[in-house]
Scaffold this motif. Structure first.
Motif, PDB file in Angstrom:
ATOM      1  N   VAL A   2       7.533   1.651  11.821  1.00 10.72           N
ATOM      2  CA  VAL A   2       8.469   1.191  10.789  1.00 10.72           C
ATOM      3  C   VAL A   2       9.801   0.830  11.454  1.00 10.72           C
ATOM      4  O   VAL A   2      10.362   1.626  12.200  1.00 10.72           O
ATOM      5  CB  VAL A   2       8.691   2.295   9.739  1.00 10.72           C
ATOM      6  N   ASP A  47      11.646  -3.338   8.162  1.00 16.68           N
ATOM      7  CA  ASP A  47      11.125  -2.865   6.875  1.00 16.68           C
ATOM      8  C   ASP A  47      12.242  -2.361   5.965  1.00 16.68           C
ATOM      9  O   ASP A  47      12.156  -2.472   4.753  1.00 16.68           O
ATOM     10  CB  ASP A  47      10.135  -1.720   7.115  1.00 16.68           C
ATOM     11  N   LEU A 116       9.422   3.715   1.503  1.00 18.35           N
ATOM     12  CA  LEU A 116       8.276   2.943   2.000  1.00 18.35           C
ATOM     13  C   LEU A 116       7.027   3.231   1.176  1.00 18.35           C
ATOM     14  O   LEU A 116       6.239   2.338   0.909  1.00 18.35           O
ATOM     15  CB  LEU A 116       8.022   3.268   3.473  1.00 18.35           C
TER      16      LEU A 116
END
Ligand code: CA
Length: 227
Positions: A2, A47, A116
């Motif tokens: 990530v 992200d 996330l």
């Protein structure tokens, strides 16, 4: 991994946040202002963005809104401003979360993970493919006769094909997965690993576990959820 861009003009704070998040296993890109953040977002599509509201070259609230308008990046505002007005404005503009400094690093990492999870629905992590049960989390492939001993590269290829759910995955994509320097690697490496994978899975023609999509690449045969 990530990827997170940390937008913060105070160097020490930025360094401290970045170091703690690296320790939590995130890939960190540091931006000292909005311009650097925009550059990183354009080049690397991280992200998540952590956005400080008091930036030298832009209003952080506007930057958060601008990032969020792109739609594919999670935005967490990190700021000294604890007044409800700032909080409401940031959330209204589409920030996903809001943390007041000094932030607790453990909490920050947990908020990123939670964000996330909300943004990406959990993919099916356990599937059946022909006679095999494949656990993508545990990286285990089990059949009636026991486990299939796959190398890391073989498993990565299999997992990528399963995650594509029957869509064709190009040789280049697969090469990227298994090679540190894909541009210098021989695409036939992929064919060799696929052939080994088929042998280990006992993929005779009639089982059709891994299909060759002409010269384009490969695709997985039909999978089903393994509850
Ligand atoms: Ca600041």
């Amino acid at each position: 991994m990530v990827a997170v861009v940390v937008v913060e003009d105070e160097r020490l704070t930025r360094r401290a946040i970045s170091a703690s998040l690296r320790g939590e296993g995130f890939e960190i890109h540091e931006a000292e202002d909005a311009a650097a953040c925009r550059r990183i977002v354009a080049e690397l599509s991280p992200d998540v963005a952590l956005v400080d509201l008091g930036l030298p070259d832009a209003d952080g609230v506007a930057l958060a809104g601008e990032l969020r308008a792109k739609g594919d990046i999670g935005v967490i505002v990190v700021t000294r401003r604890s007044d409800p007005a700032a909080r409401i404005e940031a959330l209204d503009l589409g920030a996903d979360d809001y943390l007041v400094k000094p932030v607790h690093f453990g909490e920050l990492a947990a908020r990123i993970r939670s964000l996330l999870r909300r943004r990406r629905p959990e993919p099916q992590r356990r599937v059946r493919l022909g006679p095999w049960r494949i656990d993508l989390e545990a990286r285990a492939v089990t059949g009636e006769g026991g486990i299939a001993r796959l190398t890391r590269g073989e498993f990565n290829i299999l997992a990528r094909l399963i995650e594509a759910k029957g869509a064709i995955v190009s040789r280049d994509d697969l090469l990227n997965l298994i090679s540190r320097h894909p541009e210098a690697a021989d695409p036939r490496t992929v064919d060799v690993l696929i052939s080994r994978l088929r042998n280990k899975l006992g993929d005779a023609q009639e089982r059709r576990l891994i299909l060759t999509a002409s010269t384009l690449g490969y695709q997985v045969g039909e999978t089903s959820a393994d509850p």
